[in-house]
Each structure stands twice: as structure tokens, then as C-alpha cells.
Design an enzyme around this catalytic site. Sequence first.
Site, PDB file in Angstrom:
ATOM      1  N   ASN A 115       0.271   7.290  -2.951  1.00 19.94           N
ATOM      2  CA  ASN A 115      -0.218   7.032  -4.306  1.00 19.94           C
ATOM      3  C   ASN A 115      -1.739   7.206  -4.339  1.00 19.94           C
ATOM      4  O   ASN A 115      -2.471   6.417  -3.735  1.00 19.94           O
ATOM      5  CB  ASN A 115       0.178   5.614  -4.727  1.00 19.94           C
ATOM      6  CG  ASN A 115      -0.311   5.251  -6.117  1.00 19.94           C
ATOM      7  OD1 ASN A 115      -0.928   6.060  -6.814  1.00 19.94           O
ATOM      8  ND2 ASN A 115      -0.047   4.027  -6.519  1.00 19.94           N
ATOM      9  N   LEU A 175       0.841  -1.187   0.000  1.00 18.59           N
ATOM     10  CA  LEU A 175       0.000   0.000   0.000  1.00 18.59           C
ATOM     11  C   LEU A 175       0.879   1.240   0.000  1.00 18.59           C
ATOM     12  O   LEU A 175       1.510   1.576   1.003  1.00 18.59           O
ATOM     13  CB  LEU A 175      -0.920   0.008   1.228  1.00 18.59           C
ATOM     14  CG  LEU A 175      -1.793   1.253   1.392  1.00 18.59           C
ATOM     15  CD1 LEU A 175      -2.734   1.428   0.206  1.00 18.59           C
ATOM     16  CD2 LEU A 175      -2.583   1.185   2.700  1.00 18.59           C
ATOM     17  N   ASP A 176       0.939   1.911  -1.144  1.00 16.25           N
ATOM     18  CA  ASP A 176       1.709   3.145  -1.286  1.00 16.25           C
ATOM     19  C   ASP A 176       0.824   4.295  -0.823  1.00 16.25           C
ATOM     20  O   ASP A 176      -0.038   4.774  -1.567  1.00 16.25           O
ATOM     21  CB  ASP A 176       2.127   3.320  -2.747  1.00 16.25           C
ATOM     22  CG  ASP A 176       3.016   4.532  -2.952  1.00 16.25           C
ATOM     23  OD1 ASP A 176       3.283   5.239  -1.958  1.00 16.25           O
ATOM     24  OD2 ASP A 176       3.434   4.775  -4.096  1.00 16.25           O
ATOM     25  N   THR A 177       1.028   4.734   0.425  1.00 15.46           N
ATOM     26  CA  THR A 177       0.132   5.733   1.012  1.00 15.46           C
ATOM     27  C   THR A 177       0.186   7.087   0.307  1.00 15.46           C
ATOM     28  O   THR A 177      -0.710   7.905   0.475  1.00 15.46           O
ATOM     29  CB  THR A 177       0.464   5.929   2.511  1.00 15.46           C
ATOM     30  OG1 THR A 177       1.860   6.261   2.642  1.00 15.46           O
ATOM     31  CG2 THR A 177       0.196   4.645   3.289  1.00 15.46           C
TER      32      THR A 177
END
Length: 268
Positions: A178, A174-176
Amino acid sequence: MTVYIDIVIIENLIINYFLILITTQIIGIKTKEINMFLASLLGSVYTLFIFLPKLNFLTNIIGKCIVVIIMMIISISRKKVAVILKASITFFMISFMFVGICFFFSLIQNNYDITKAFVIEKYSSKYLIFAAIIIYIIFNRVIFYIKDRISISSLIYDLEMNIDGELIKLKGFLDTGNELVEPVTSLPVLIAEKHYFGNITLEDKELFSIPYKVVNGYNNMISGFRVKNIKIYNKSSNLLIKDAIVCFCDQRLSGDGDYEALLSRGMI
């Protein structure tokens, strides 16, 4: 050999402070500098018992354990037995490593003959400082690495998606930062390593074009296709089902192989 009491106290005070500082960082407890100083002072004064023959019984293993436990109680200001024991064990482990490095430096300064007893005739204070610095750097990097791994692990999810009857399983990060979404459908975008999708290609899919911009100001478009009912599992095996736009990338997303896909914030 002449021993100066003030030098002994100051050296041990500095060393104990470093060791306590590293200990509190490892177990993740914030403490006050004055508490660490007082605990370090206690440890340095305790060292003087070595030079008092009548009090030598206080320097046995039981006496050392008691003093370390008291030092930890003073340092972390907590009365929970489990926390105190954890801190004390950690302190001993760091101390053993510190002693090992100091012994290595002693071999440099003193002649060593395997057929004779090893006697330390001289030892420079600078090597004590070097040893403390080495220990601090090593454990500081270890702590940073462990925290980084824990942080990454907490953001990794198990993914399952069924595409044309083929079940694809991936680990997604999970690329926070992105927030990538497809502008027409407002669906979140999932970027995945292409080689995990076998013979699945984009040619026979209804494609969506997603504009993106990177931090250096570069703008471009990326193409993807819609996948329904993507199953997302967290560490507690809780299930979340989402539709998303899946886009392929040719390069590896994780240098350590921790994950094979990037999730945008809208997927969680």
C-alpha cells in the site's frame, strides 16, 4: 504370520522419510534429501532388531532415543545439542500421532472385543500410506498457519492518536503493498474502522480527497482528514510519531480481529 524383510525395510524407509521431512519443516531447518534418506534407512534397518531376540535390548526406550538422536544428527547435519534435542522431541511427537492414526486404521481391519486382548492379525500397507499422508497434510497446514500468524504479527503496530481531545487506540497492520498518499500534502494514508472513533465525524473536518486504484483496475476517491502526531509503537515499544490522513471504512479490516487499521508504507 509371514513377515517379508524387504517390505518391512521399504515401508519403514518411506514412513521415516515422511516423518523426518515434517520434523525439519516444523523446526524450520533446510536439509539435503540424501541426508534424510540415509537417516530414514538407519531407522528402517533398526526396525529389524525387533525380529532378533538376542538384540531385543536395543529396542528399549533408551535404544530408541539414541537411534532417533543419531537420525536427527544425520538429517540436519548440525552438531548443536539444542537443535538436535528439539528435532528429536519433535520427531517423537509426530511419531506418536502417526501411531495413533495407524491404530485407528487397525481397528477398522481387525475385530475388537473389549473383553479380550486386541490382536492385529492383518494390516494393509495402504493404511500406512494413508496415515503418512494425513500426518503430512495436517502438519503442513499447521506450519503454514503458524508462519502466517508470525508474519502478520510482525507487521502489526500499536497506534495512539488524539482527535479533539479523545484518545483513540488501535492496532494497525502495515500493508507493504500500500503506497497510498494524499497528493497535495504527500502525507501517508491510514484507513481505520469507523466505529472505533465514537462520535468523531468527517463533517466538521477539513477533508482531503485521495484517489486510489485497485488491482482490477477500478478507480475511485476516498476522503479523510489530517491527524497530527500519531504515535506508532512496534513490538519493542519503540516510538515513531507521524502525521497522516485518516480515512474511515465501514467494514472490518481483519476477519480474525488482529488489527483495526491499515498503514501505508510511508508511515513506517
